[in-house]
Enzyme design. Structure first.
Site, PDB file in Angstrom:
ATOM      1  N   ASP A   1       0.815  -1.210   0.000  1.00 61.10           N
ATOM      2  CA  ASP A   1       0.000   0.000   0.000  1.00 61.10           C
ATOM      3  C   ASP A   1       0.857   1.272   0.000  1.00 61.10           C
ATOM      4  O   ASP A   1       0.671   2.143   0.832  1.00 61.10           O
ATOM      5  CB  ASP A   1      -0.905  -0.059   1.252  1.00 61.10           C
ATOM      6  CG  ASP A   1      -1.894   1.091   1.316  1.00 61.10           C
ATOM      7  OD1 ASP A   1      -2.393   1.503   0.266  1.00 61.10           O
ATOM      8  OD2 ASP A   1      -2.154   1.575   2.449  1.00 61.10           O
TER       9      ASP A   1
ATOM     10  N   GLU B   1       3.314  -8.102   7.348  1.00 61.29           N
ATOM     11  CA  GLU B   1       2.060  -8.738   6.960  1.00 61.29           C
ATOM     12  C   GLU B   1       2.211  -9.765   5.836  1.00 61.29           C
ATOM     13  O   GLU B   1       1.512  -9.696   4.823  1.00 61.29           O
ATOM     14  CB  GLU B   1       1.024  -7.674   6.570  1.00 61.29           C
ATOM     15  CG  GLU B   1       0.602  -6.793   7.731  1.00 61.29           C
ATOM     16  CD  GLU B   1      -0.607  -5.925   7.413  1.00 61.29           C
ATOM     17  OE1 GLU B   1      -1.048  -5.889   6.260  1.00 61.29           O
ATOM     18  OE2 GLU B   1      -1.118  -5.285   8.360  1.00 61.29           O
TER      19      GLU B   1
ATOM     20  N   TYR C   1      -6.895  -3.364  12.577  1.00 61.85           N
ATOM     21  CA  TYR C   1      -7.645  -2.163  12.186  1.00 61.85           C
ATOM     22  C   TYR C   1      -9.111  -2.305  12.586  1.00 61.85           C
ATOM     23  O   TYR C   1      -9.998  -2.240  11.750  1.00 61.85           O
ATOM     24  CB  TYR C   1      -7.485  -1.925  10.672  1.00 61.85           C
ATOM     25  CG  TYR C   1      -6.117  -1.365  10.335  1.00 61.85           C
ATOM     26  CD1 TYR C   1      -5.903   0.004  10.341  1.00 61.85           C
ATOM     27  CD2 TYR C   1      -5.051  -2.202  10.057  1.00 61.85           C
ATOM     28  CE1 TYR C   1      -4.647   0.533  10.061  1.00 61.85           C
ATOM     29  CE2 TYR C   1      -3.795  -1.680   9.779  1.00 61.85           C
ATOM     30  CZ  TYR C   1      -3.607  -0.310   9.785  1.00 61.85           C
ATOM     31  OH  TYR C   1      -2.369   0.220   9.517  1.00 61.85           O
TER      32      TYR C   1
ATOM     33  N   GLU D   1       0.616  -1.624  14.263  1.00 61.12           N
ATOM     34  CA  GLU D   1      -0.167  -0.696  13.431  1.00 61.12           C
ATOM     35  C   GLU D   1      -1.580  -0.633  13.975  1.00 61.12           C
ATOM     36  O   GLU D   1      -2.127  -1.651  14.418  1.00 61.12           O
ATOM     37  CB  GLU D   1      -0.276  -1.157  11.961  1.00 61.12           C
ATOM     38  CG  GLU D   1       0.964  -0.990  11.139  1.00 61.12           C
ATOM     39  CD  GLU D   1       0.770  -1.380   9.673  1.00 61.12           C
ATOM     40  OE1 GLU D   1      -0.373  -1.284   9.153  1.00 61.12           O
ATOM     41  OE2 GLU D   1       1.754  -1.806   9.046  1.00 61.12           O
TER      42      GLU D   1
END
Ligand code: BDP
Length: 651
Positions: free
Chosen positions: A207, A451, A504, A540
């Protein structure tokens, strides 16, 4: 088991390094000294992207044989910078394939005439595959962006009276394939009713925008012909003495002497030694501390190495000075220890990213970012998702900002990304990373990936090998990778020293349901801890936020939502802080550019600062929190009291 791990790193630190690098030679940062000169090649280079269908016209026409302007039109391209955002040509922004850079330079006569001088061309990074010609001669190839490479060009420049003129040509290919790091795939679009013949796109699974080019400094430097090639320093603490273990490699000489002196910050010699390896003892040593635990700047000694050698062309001497921070790092079942004290990471994830220059190194941006980190009270960051410029780590050493140093293994999501070819390349990248960054006291942990699909069967063996290799390269630091896999399915987690987990909640799941965060975060932590009994970092968390969007009660994308999401996370973190959660790193320090997708509005907007480094509301919230934690976790001996939020020079 956990106690054993702690014992291995605490106190003395390893005397010498466990495993020789497979790589040949060192990669010392090129510093000036009485025996070494530098000549920067930063500035304007000639540039051309090869837009031919095959992208191979440059090789077919041998553009490296003559000045680039003779084979066609060129653009001015600043170095360091990414090439993508510099011109107004959209084709260049998205270009995939070979680009060509060229720079002419005149060398000082003594570099070309004195046969006791060795001339080296060093490229800070070239993303992603590079071929280098000097005066049309192929001298070097390198795979992988984000890390430096260099070549001895003495034999090319010491050839006659007119040899001081040099033409450096560098062809760089930014194509990512399943075995590069990061990986990617080229997809040919064969439907002739929708795409022209030969049309292809580069797909990636990460990303951030795949900025490319000569993104860090290029320079020439000299050493004597017999020279200090590498220095490895590890440090330890014994009662109140600091221990500095050094190992020095000398190249191209067998008859030499080495003198080593350790100087304190006032330039007083505090210890001395001789030979290629040894241990220096510093009674009453000043330790290197993270800045909020002690003082700013962090305490650095200087290791001065002096080489004298006899060569066939006469005696030579070489001098190199390495900054050294004396500190220890250890991990227990539930703590991360620096100098034997529990350390809590309260910091950020970053990107090397800015308007116009893309990932190009930039001093004003670097200093601004460090001022913002101090303003925020951040004591750590992760180099998500690739190694940053060496100058960044030098700042961290001086500022006492702790670094989790990550390699560019991001987007490993397909089974073929865990092949033997990928693994061998990954290990080599870790070798290059450890070789470059091993002497930075600020670097306290290696991260081998972000990840990855670590629940795949093949990921178990893969990470076992990559992590074991990294630990053998550097037994002095813990190793991790950052996971977003389910705790019960993750095949790589058994091999890491610290669990780094990304989540998230209320962003990519249960959109808008902030009330679920504490419960879900608690479950996440408990699951990981009861399975592994290792310290955990929330590596994160965050929310996409468009600066200036306001909505109360909070809705997604507003500044209020980012704040509210952070607040819920902080409640969950505070439940476990001091137990086994040893850190929190917000995603992200600043907004950054990504590929174009319907999910991204001119890039990723999860920054607490905008891409122009202006604060969103969440930055103030985080600042309150980080300074509060700093004040709570400060040690009595700390001289950092004046840095508390109220009295801070930054308020
Ligand atoms: C995480 C990735 C990071 C992304 C972030 C996001 O590690 O690179 O930018 O998500 O989606 O999964 O913002």
């Amino acid at each position: 088991m956990a106690r054993g791990r702690a014992a291995a790193w605490a106190a003395l630190g390893p005397l010498l390094w466990g495993c020789a690098l497979a790589l040949q030679g060192g990669m010392l940062y090129p510093r000036e000294s009485p025996s070494r000169e530098r000549k920067s090649l930063d500035g304007l280079w000639r540039f051309r992207a090869d837009f031919s269908d095959t992208r191979r016209r440059g090789f077919e026409e041998q553009w490296y044989r003559r000045p680039l302007r003779e084979s066609g039109p060129t653009l001015d391209m600043p170095v360091p910078s990414s090439f993508n955002d510099i011109s107004q040509d959209w084709r260049l922004r998205h270009f995939v394939g070979w680009v060509w850079y060229e720079r002419e330079v005149t060398l000082p006569e003594r570099w070309t005439q004195d046969l006791r001088t060795r001339v080296v061309l060093r490229i800070g990074s070239a993303h992603s595959y590079a071929i280098v010609w000097v005066n049309g001669v192929n001298t070097l190839e390198h795979e992988g962006g984000y890390l430096p490479f260099e070549v001895d060009i003495s034999s090319l420049v010491q050839v006659g009276p007119l040899s001081s003129h040099l033409r450096v040509t560098i062809a760089i290919n930014n194509t990512l394939t399943p075995s590069t790091l990061p990986p990617g795939t080229i997809r040919y679009m064969t439907d002739a009713s929708r795409y022209p013949k030969g049309y292809f796109v580069q797909n990636t699974d990460f990303d951030f925008f795949n900025y490319a080019g000569l993104q860090r400094s290029v320079l020439l430097y000299t050493t004597p012909t017999t020279y200090i090639d590498d220095i490895t320093v590890t440090t330890g603490v014994q009662q109140d003495s600091g221990l500095v273990n050094y190992q020095i490699s000398v190249k191209r000489g067998s008859q030499f002497e080495l003198e080593v002196r350790l100087l304190d910050a006032e330039n007083k010699v505090v210890a001395a030694g001789t030979g290629t390896q040894g241990q220096l003892k510093v009674p009453g040593a000043n330790l290197w501390w993270p800045y909020l635990m002690h003082e700013l700047p962090a305490y650095l000694y200087s290791l001065e190495v002096r080489l004298t050698a006899q060569t066939s062309v006469g005696p030579v001497s070489d001098f190199y000075t390495l900054p050294v921070g004396i500190r220890t790092v250890a991990v227990t079942e539930s703590q991360f220890l620096i100098n034997g004290k529990p350390f809590y990471f309260h910091g950020v994830n970053k990107h090397e990213d800015s308007d116009i220059r893309g990932k190009g190194f930039d001093w004003p941006l670097l200093v601004k970012d460090f001022n913002l980190l101090l303003w925020l009270g951040a004591n750590a960051f992760r180099t998500s998702h690739y190694p940053y410029a060496e100058e960044v780590l030098q700042m961290c050493d001086r500022y006492g900002i702790v670094v989790i140093d990550e390699c560019p293994a991001v987007g490993l999501v397909l089974p073929q990304h865990f092949s033997n070819t990928s693994m061998n390349h990954h290990m080599r990248v870790m070798e290059e990373l450890v070789r470059r960054d091993k002497n930075h006291p600020a670097v306290v942990m290696w991260s081998v990936a972000n990840e990855p699909a670590s629940s795949l069967e093949s990921a178990g063996y893969y990470f076992k090998m990559v992590i074991t290799h990294t630990k053998a390269l550097d037994p002095s630091r813990p190793v991790t990778f950052v996971t977003n896999s389910n705790y019960a399915a993750d095949k790589g987690a058994p091999y890491v020293d610290v669990i780094c987990v990304n989540s998230y909640y209320s962003w990519y799941h249960d959109y808008g349901h902030l009330e679920l965060i504490q419960l879900q975060l608690g479950t996440q932590f408990e699951n990981w801890y009861k399975t592994y009994h290792k310290p955990i970092i929330q590596s994160e968390y965050g929310a996409e936020t468009i600066v200036g969007f306001h909505q109360d009660p909070p809705l997604m994308f507003s500044e209020e939502y980012q704040k509210a999401l952070l607040e819920q996370y902080h409640l969950g973190l505070d439940e476990k802080r001091g137990k086994y959660v040893v850190g929190e790193l917000i995603w992200n320090f600043a907004d950054f550019m990504t590929n174009q997708t319907p999910q991204r509005v001119l890039g990723n907007k999860k920054g607490i600062f905008t891409r122009q480094r202006q604060p969103k509301a969440a930055a103030f919230l985080l600042r309150e929190r980080y300074w509060k934690i700093a004040n709570e976790t400060r040690y009595p001996h700390s001289a950092a009291k004046s840095q508390c939020l109220e009295n801070s020079p930054f308020t």
